[in-house]
Scaffold this active site. Structure first.
Site, short mmCIF file in Angstrom:
data_model
loop_
_atom_site.label_atom_id
_atom_site.label_comp_id
_atom_site.label_asym_id
_atom_site.label_seq_id
_atom_site.Cartn_x
_atom_site.Cartn_y
_atom_site.Cartn_z
N LYS A 250 0.84 -1.21 0.00
CA LYS A 250 0.00 0.00 0.00
C LYS A 250 0.87 1.26 0.00
CE LYS A 250 -2.24 -1.16 3.82
NZ LYS A 250 -1.64 -2.48 4.16
N ARG B 164 -9.70 0.11 8.89
CA ARG B 164 -9.19 -1.21 9.24
C ARG B 164 -10.21 -2.04 10.00
NH1 ARG B 164 -3.46 0.23 8.97
NH2 ARG B 164 -2.15 -1.61 9.13
N ARG C 169 11.66 -6.22 4.72
CA ARG C 169 11.56 -4.84 4.23
C ARG C 169 12.26 -3.85 5.14
NH1 ARG C 169 5.15 -3.07 4.81
NH2 ARG C 169 5.09 -3.11 7.08
N ARG D 53 11.10 -1.38 10.83
CA ARG D 53 10.04 -1.01 11.77
C ARG D 53 10.00 -2.01 12.92
NH1 ARG D 53 4.67 0.13 8.27
NH2 ARG D 53 3.84 -1.05 10.02
N ARG E 297 0.03 -9.45 13.29
CA ARG E 297 -0.67 -8.42 12.51
C ARG E 297 -1.52 -9.04 11.42
NH1 ARG E 297 4.20 -5.16 10.79
NH2 ARG E 297 2.81 -3.94 9.46
P1 AMP Z 1 0.67 0.47 8.86
O1 AMP Z 1 1.78 1.44 8.71
O2 AMP Z 1 -0.53 0.81 8.03
O3 AMP Z 1 1.12 -0.96 8.70
O4 AMP Z 1 0.17 0.60 10.38
C1 AMP Z 1 1.02 0.30 11.46
C2 AMP Z 1 0.21 0.10 12.72
O5 AMP Z 1 -0.48 1.31 13.06
C3 AMP Z 1 -0.87 -0.97 12.64
O6 AMP Z 1 -0.36 -2.28 12.85
C4 AMP Z 1 -1.78 -0.52 13.78
O7 AMP Z 1 -1.21 -0.83 15.04
C5 AMP Z 1 -1.75 1.00 13.63
N1 AMP Z 1 -2.80 1.49 12.72
C6 AMP Z 1 -2.62 2.05 11.49
N2 AMP Z 1 -3.80 2.39 10.94
C7 AMP Z 1 -4.75 2.02 11.83
C8 AMP Z 1 -6.17 2.07 11.83
N3 AMP Z 1 -6.87 2.57 10.78
N4 AMP Z 1 -6.83 1.61 12.92
C9 AMP Z 1 -6.17 1.11 13.99
N5 AMP Z 1 -4.82 1.01 14.05
C10 AMP Z 1 -4.11 1.47 12.98
#
Ligand code: AMP
Length: 210
Positions: free
Chosen positions: A13, A86, A125, A156, A167
């Site tokens: 994404k 999400r 990554r 990360r 996750r």
């Molecule tokens: P990402 O960078 O999109 O992989 O997001 C990293 C982490 O941020 C996720 O594993 C969640 O812990 C949190 N997170 C990101 N977006 C959301 C969301 N829309 N709702 C809840 N937690 C989120």
């Protein structure tokens, strides 16, 4: 154009959002980036968020919706929603918010990736601290710096095998139902994420240019 980019962790994404930004006049909202910026600020809220995120769990819906609404209100460009919604609760809140702001979601694009690819991809990554590029690297021979800008590369903290697996499970339980939420609305399309990023982008571009 207001696009929701869906897909499991590691589906691409972030990579596709960066490509879209170069091709279309859009604003990218990655809720993961917004949360990581709050964590980096060292605020009390950031510390609480860090505990949730580094474990691979989801931040509570009310907080996410509140944070997102402020950003959406502050932009009059078309938006790429990356990592939001999400949960079905977030999807319903987004619908209500867009209606209130007299805007509409034009496309829901799911980047589809087989589960066996996910953990492998996430664990190999690295991201550039300077330009934000996300790289799939050979862990036995990782690049010392970002090949595009020479910036420092980092992993990360939620990209370990255990957290990536968790996750993925959270994704299956909480985020896959969002697919059903959108599937019959006429705006939902899937693209094959198990291809070179350039090809995935071509597929997305075709959908947007239709
Ligand atoms: P990402 O960078 O999109 O992989 O997001 C990293 C982490 O941020 C996720 O594993 C969640 O812990 C949190 N997170 C990101 N977006 C959301 C969301 N829309 N709702 C809840 N937690 C989120």
């Amino acid at each position: 154009m207001n696009i929701i980019l869906m897909g499991c962790p590691g589906a691409g994404k972030g990579t596709q959002s960066a490509k879209l930004l170069k091709a279309f006049p859009l604003r990218h909202i990655s809720t993961g980036d917004v949360l990581r910026a709050e964590m980096a600020s060292g605020s009390q809220l950031g510390k609480q968020l860090g505990e949730i995120i580094n474990q691979g769990n989801l931040v509570p819906d009310e907080l996410m919706v509140e944070m997102l609404e402020k950003i959406v209100k502050a932009t009059d460009k078309g938006i790429i929603f990356d990592g939001f919604p999400r949960t079905v609760t977030q999807a319903e809140a987004l619908d209500a918010m867009m209606k209130r702001l007299q805007r509409a979601i034009s496309h829901v694009i799911m980047i589809d990736l087989p589960a066996e690819e996910v953990v492998k991809r996430i664990c190999s990554r690295k991201q550039c601290k300077k330009c934000g590029a996300i790289l799939g690297v050979d862990l036995n021979n990782p690049p010392a710096v970002c090949p595009s800008c020479g910036g420092e590369l980092y992993t990360r903290p939620d990209d370990t095998p255990e957290r990536a697996t968790h996750r993925l499970e959270v994704y299956r339980q909480s985020t896959l139902p969002v697919k059903n939420y959108y599937q019959n609305g006429g705006k939902y399309v899937e693209v094959n994420g198990n291809q070179k990023p350039e090809q995935v982008f071509e597929d997305i571009k075709k959908i947007l240019e239709k």
